[in-house]
Write a protein that holds these residues in place. Sequence first.
Motif, mmCIF file in Angstrom:
data_model
loop_
_atom_site.group_PDB
_atom_site.id
_atom_site.type_symbol
_atom_site.label_atom_id
_atom_site.label_comp_id
_atom_site.label_asym_id
_atom_site.label_seq_id
_atom_site.Cartn_x
_atom_site.Cartn_y
_atom_site.Cartn_z
ATOM 1 N N LEU A 73 0.826 -1.207 0.000
ATOM 2 C CA LEU A 73 0.000 0.000 0.000
ATOM 3 C C LEU A 73 0.860 1.257 0.000
ATOM 4 N N LEU B 139 -1.735 7.356 3.541
ATOM 5 C CA LEU B 139 -3.105 7.328 3.008
ATOM 6 C C LEU B 139 -3.664 8.741 2.910
ATOM 7 N N PRO C 25 -2.711 8.753 -1.269
ATOM 8 C CA PRO C 25 -3.480 7.508 -1.119
ATOM 9 C C PRO C 25 -3.198 6.490 -2.220
ATOM 10 N N ARG D 235 -10.503 6.205 -8.961
ATOM 11 C CA ARG D 235 -10.935 5.516 -7.750
ATOM 12 C C ARG D 235 -10.261 6.059 -6.508
#
Lengths: 69, 295
Positions: free
Chosen positions: A8, A52, A56, A66
């Motif tokens: 991530l 994030l 992000p 998205r």
Amino acid sequence: MLAATAVLIGGLSLAGVVVGSLAVAIARHVATVWLPSQWQDSITFFLLLALLLFRPYGLLGKPTRRTGI
Amino acid sequence: MSLILHLAVLVNIYAVIAISLNLVAGFGGMLSLSHAAFYGIGAYTTALLTLRLDWGFLPTLAAGAVLSALVAVALGAIVLRLKEELFVIATFALQLVLQNVMLNWTELTNGPLGIANIPRPVIFGWRVTDIWEFAIIGACLLGGALWLVTRLVRSPFGRVLQAIREDEVLARSQGHDVEYFKVVSFVLSAGLAAVGGSLYAVYYSYIDPGSFSIHESILILAMVIIGGAASVWGPVVGAAILVCLPEILRFVGLPTDIAAHLRQVIYGLCIAAIMLWRPRGIMGREAFGRAGGRD
């Protein structure tokens, strides 16, 4: 869990995964210079939270519709 | 009999927490995975204030709710800016950080050893000791939580919150301050979860960070989904099912090592079955989140 965090943080690509893993590993170990080592997990997930908020889509990822921004 | 009362207390505690999560996840459409942390903040506040400062139960209950709400204001203002799956990941990270703090701030929380010997609560001179007395307190708190959420959902505030869940852009274009509604519902929900945590602390008279882990967050979310998100009674039903199910399994006569694993299997099967046949939950009317429903 750490691996997912690394993905991530880096962004969803091969280079991103490498960069993310390095970032997580370095952050976890450099942090022990100032903090006792039991705080490593806090540091890792704090890093994820911060990322994030500001990027992000990951360090190397590209913004998409998205992920916004 | 005492087992039934024990289960009743547990159902009450979990129902209060699931109701509070339902406010955010069901009515607000924000899938928060950090609820066990707020529940833990309530438990730790009550435990520490009664043990170290000798406060009564009701002041510690209020203090726990306020502290949890304050933490939620600070953190909610940040994570609520994120959308959908990013919000889920952020609250997941938040949960891990907060549990890590409970685990490592040993001067305050005594770390992994937990806090033992939390005294029995005293409410206006009434010393609560018996299990049925705990059941009464739990029922009172549950009634209060149900009343609060029912009022809230029917109020203009609740209407806007549900409108935001259905279509955030539309709600924004109608002139509603979406961030304000999200933060306020998150804060209310965190405060209510802390109330459940306080009851948990005085009931077990022992707490440790393991009780407030990510697994607990997922369990609470499972209660909301199984019972029916965005219905007032749904979380109560979900809590009753998921608390009582493992106890019923105990009477089937399986060896304990198998039963412990079987419990996880049954949680999983329950959620899968609900998603397949009743995606709105047992009591639910609205589809969970945005998937399905009227699209």
